[in-house]
Design a protein around this motif. Sequence first.
Motif, PDB file in Angstrom:
ATOM      1  N   PRO A 132      40.833  45.959  47.133  1.00  0.00           N
ATOM      2  CA  PRO A 132      39.440  45.423  45.758  1.00  0.00           C
ATOM      3  C   PRO A 132      38.484  46.318  45.338  1.00  0.00           C
ATOM      4  N   GLY A 133      38.376  47.487  45.891  1.00  0.00           N
ATOM      5  CA  GLY A 133      37.954  48.695  45.502  1.00  0.00           C
ATOM      6  C   GLY A 133      37.947  48.634  44.175  1.00  0.00           C
ATOM      7  N   ASN A 134      39.326  48.720  43.238  1.00  0.00           N
ATOM      8  CA  ASN A 134      39.452  49.053  42.135  1.00  0.00           C
ATOM      9  C   ASN A 134      39.277  47.785  41.945  1.00  0.00           C
ATOM     10  N   ALA A 135      39.284  46.630  41.954  1.00  0.00           N
ATOM     11  CA  ALA A 135      38.855  45.491  41.281  1.00  0.00           C
ATOM     12  C   ALA A 135      38.820  45.253  39.685  1.00  0.00           C
ATOM     13  N   ALA A 136      39.518  44.717  39.224  1.00  0.00           N
ATOM     14  CA  ALA A 136      38.487  44.755  37.737  1.00  0.00           C
ATOM     15  C   ALA A 136      38.305  43.045  37.306  1.00  0.00           C
ATOM     16  N   GLN A 137      37.355  43.467  36.297  1.00  0.00           N
ATOM     17  CA  GLN A 137      37.342  41.907  36.281  1.00  0.00           C
ATOM     18  C   GLN A 137      37.674  41.083  34.929  1.00  0.00           C
ATOM     19  N   PHE A 138      37.673  39.286  34.694  1.00  0.00           N
ATOM     20  CA  PHE A 138      38.349  38.447  33.562  1.00  0.00           C
ATOM     21  C   PHE A 138      37.409  37.736  33.639  1.00  0.00           C
ATOM     22  N   GLN A 139      38.218  37.209  31.650  1.00  0.00           N
ATOM     23  CA  GLN A 139      37.456  35.725  31.695  1.00  0.00           C
ATOM     24  C   GLN A 139      39.250  35.805  30.389  1.00  0.00           C
ATOM     25  N   ILE A 140      39.454  34.021  30.552  1.00  0.00           N
ATOM     26  CA  ILE A 140      39.952  33.708  30.225  1.00  0.00           C
ATOM     27  C   ILE A 140      39.284  32.818  29.227  1.00  0.00           C
ATOM     28  N   THR A 141      39.831  33.283  27.473  1.00  0.00           N
ATOM     29  CA  THR A 141      38.924  32.697  26.348  1.00  0.00           C
ATOM     30  C   THR A 141      40.454  32.648  25.228  1.00  0.00           C
ATOM     31  N   GLY A 142      39.960  31.639  24.632  1.00  0.00           N
ATOM     32  CA  GLY A 142      41.077  30.765  23.713  1.00  0.00           C
ATOM     33  C   GLY A 142      42.701  30.666  24.084  1.00  0.00           C
ATOM     34  N   GLY A 143      43.033  31.225  25.393  1.00  0.00           N
ATOM     35  CA  GLY A 143      44.210  31.035  25.860  1.00  0.00           C
ATOM     36  C   GLY A 143      45.005  32.910  26.770  1.00  0.00           C
ATOM     37  N   GLN A 144      43.960  32.959  26.157  1.00  0.00           N
ATOM     38  CA  GLN A 144      43.689  34.838  26.516  1.00  0.00           C
ATOM     39  C   GLN A 144      43.499  35.340  27.941  1.00  0.00           C
ATOM     40  N   LEU A 145      43.805  35.984  28.811  1.00  0.00           N
ATOM     41  CA  LEU A 145      43.382  36.595  29.929  1.00  0.00           C
ATOM     42  C   LEU A 145      43.178  37.874  29.174  1.00  0.00           C
TER      43      LEU A 145
END
Length: 247
Positions: A132-145
Motif C-alpha cells: 500500500p505504501g507504494n500504491a499508484a493512482q489511476f484514471q480510466i479515460t477513453g479506454g486507457q488505464l
Amino acid sequence: MNKSSLIFVIALLSASVATAQSTAPQYGQCGGQGWSGATTCPSGWSCKYSNDYYSQCLPGAASTTTSAGGGGGTTTTTGGGGGGTSTSTAAGGSSTLAPGYSFIRAVEAPNFHKYLQSEVLNTASDAVLGEPGNAAQFQITGGQLIQNAAGKNLYAIVEPLVDTTVKKLKVTWSTTPATSGTFVFSGDTVEWSNPTITRPQNNAWLICPDAAGHLDLYVNLGPYSYQTPAGCADETIHAYTGATATA
C-alpha cells in the motif's frame, strides 16, 4: 394529544428522517451512474469523483475541477456527484488519494489488498501488485488505464496475442497510449476487452510472480479459477477510493 399536535409531530419526525437519509455517511457512496441514494456529505466532507459509477464522501471541502466534456469542450464539476474526468494531478505513490483518481487493488488471497503500481516506481516497467505504501493512482479515460507517475502519464499496455495456445497476456506501462484493447470500470471492477480476443470473463486477471518475486499482472484468457497457469493466482482488481491506500 389533539389531532393537530399529532400531525405536527409526525411531520417533524418525517422531516428528520428525510434529512438523515439525504446525507451519505463518511466514506460512503454519494454519486455515480444509477446511484439513487444520498448525494450530500457530512459537514467538512465532500463528494469526490472516482469513476463514472462511483463517487465517495471524503474529508475536506468541495473543490472545483475542470473536467472533460462530452462534446469536445469542457465542463466544470464541483465536489463530484458522479461525472467528469478530473484533471487534478496527484503524485504517483502518494498515500493520499487525489480527486478524480482511484487506487486499484486485489481483494482475494493470496494478494489481498496488494495495490497496482510499476515494478520500478513511476517508470515504464512491468505492471505489478505491491504494498500500500507504494500504491499508484489511476484514471480510466477513453479506454486507457492511466497511471499518474509523479505528474506524468503512464499507459497500461497488454501484450499482443501471437499464439492461440497462450492463456495469459502480460501488462506493462508505457509512456505512449495503447493502440488496442479497452479498459473500463464496471462498477468498481477493472475490465479489459479486445474485439479480436474472446475471453470467458473480461474482469479475469492473473498475478504471476517472476523470478525475483515481483507480482506481475496478466490478462487471464482462460476461465476464472479453472485451469489456472502454474504458479499464478486468479484475481479480480478493483478501484478503491479511500483517502489512503490501506492494507
